[in-house]
Enzyme design. Structure first.
Site, mmCIF file in Angstrom:
data_model
loop_
_atom_site.group_PDB
_atom_site.id
_atom_site.type_symbol
_atom_site.label_atom_id
_atom_site.label_comp_id
_atom_site.label_asym_id
_atom_site.label_seq_id
_atom_site.Cartn_x
_atom_site.Cartn_y
_atom_site.Cartn_z
ATOM 1 N N SER A 166 0.846 -1.194 0.000
ATOM 2 C CA SER A 166 0.000 0.000 0.000
ATOM 3 C C SER A 166 0.877 1.238 0.000
ATOM 4 O O SER A 166 2.073 1.172 0.317
ATOM 5 C CB SER A 166 -0.883 -0.010 1.258
ATOM 6 O OG SER A 166 -1.502 1.237 1.461
ATOM 7 N N TYR A 179 -2.253 -0.802 10.486
ATOM 8 C CA TYR A 179 -2.310 -1.120 9.062
ATOM 9 C C TYR A 179 -1.091 -0.549 8.333
ATOM 10 O O TYR A 179 -0.473 -1.224 7.508
ATOM 11 C CB TYR A 179 -3.601 -0.558 8.468
ATOM 12 C CG TYR A 179 -3.818 -0.919 7.016
ATOM 13 C CD1 TYR A 179 -4.223 -2.191 6.652
ATOM 14 C CD2 TYR A 179 -3.644 0.034 6.013
ATOM 15 C CE1 TYR A 179 -4.438 -2.525 5.322
ATOM 16 C CE2 TYR A 179 -3.854 -0.283 4.687
ATOM 17 C CZ TYR A 179 -4.256 -1.561 4.342
ATOM 18 O OH TYR A 179 -4.462 -1.883 3.028
#
Length: 283
Positions: A166, A179
């Site tokens: 990501s 995350y």
């Protein structure tokens, strides 16, 4: 749109294949004649994707499994080997976030410490179990499938692993520390594996999507009436192309990394597909 005849007949294993982005990856590979195993904890979601691929003339199976349980992954491997053959392409797409690893506000305010409001979760209120769940889902949920499937890939011609990390791997986003840290770990793990597997012929690379509107982040990006949230406004202001990505815009990076005709000397890299987000300083 694409032509990669060299991929035809290969076997791809896609974890998290029932989700929006990974379903797109599965369909992209299937369109090139790749036999696809769609893996997901949500077996009905995986089956929906596999059924759509088969209906469109591709070849796919759905396998319900848990990327955090090695026995579950070994069972999935057995099913895939018997149905499609051994893995050539492993796409580690399983991952996600959890509210227990998320703060309410973007930054800490002294008032939230002096006058405790139970509706506000600060950094100091983060739940250790929630942090562990998010980190494990994203990191161990990549490590365990790799341990299971890379064993068959070692020494195979043109084997490759594609990790899904990501933009959080490059710069952490506010409110989601677990995350962000986990995706940074996945990027680092990509580089480790690229070196570790080089002598047995497995290339390992990552794709780092920028901002895509999916089921997972829908409530963060859109209000109930369909209007954009304040966070969406900040995201688009920091994205030079001023929009969210479309699922199919990840296809080119995926096929490039999987097809050794184009990427035979590329391993250990992360390709950002982000509309320029990572390049923009905000000034």
């Amino acid at each position: 749109m694409y032509s990669h005849p060299g991929l035809k007949g290969r076997v791809a294993v896609i974890t998290g294949g029932g989700g929006v982005l990974c379903a797109g990856f599965a369909k992209t590979l299937a369109s090139q004649g790749v036999k696809v195993a769609v893996l997901d904890l949500n077996e009905p979601a995986a089956k929906k994707v596999a059924d759509e691929i088969n209906r469109d003339g591709g070849e796919a199976i759905a396998v319900g499994c848990n990327v955090l349980e090695k026995e579950s992954m070994e069972n999935a491997r057995k099913i895939i080997n018997e149905s499609l053959g051994t893995c050539d392409i492993l796409l580690n797409g399983a991952g996600g976030n959890n509210p227990k690893g998320t703060t309410t506000k973007e930054t800490l305010e002294k008032i939230d410490l002096d006058n405790k409001d139970d509706s506000v979760k600060t950094f100091f209120d983060l739940d250790a179990d929630g942090i562990s769940f998010v980190f494990n889902l994203n990191f161990l949920g990549t490590l365990i499938p790799t341990q299971v499937f890379a064993r068959d890939m070692a020494g195979k011609e043109n084997a490759c692993i594609v990790m899904i990390t990501s933009m959080n791997a490059f710069r952490p986003l506010t409110k989601i520390p677990a995350y962000s840290a986990a995706k940074a770990a996945v990027k680092n793990f990509t580089e480790f594996m690229a070196v570790h597997f080089a002598d047995v012929g497995i290339r390992v690379n990552s794709i780092a999507p920028g901002f895509f509107s999916t089921n997972q982040n829908k409530s963060l990006l859109w209000n109930e009436d369909g209007s954009p949230t304040a966070r969406t406004g900040k995201i688009l202001a920091a994205t030079p192309m001023k929009r969210f990505g479309e699922t199919q815009e990840l296809s080119g990076a995926l096929l490039f990394l999987c097809d050794e005709k184009y990427s035979s000397f590329i391993t250990g890299t992360t390709i950002a597909v982000d509309g320029g987000f990572n390049a923009y300083s905000g000034v």
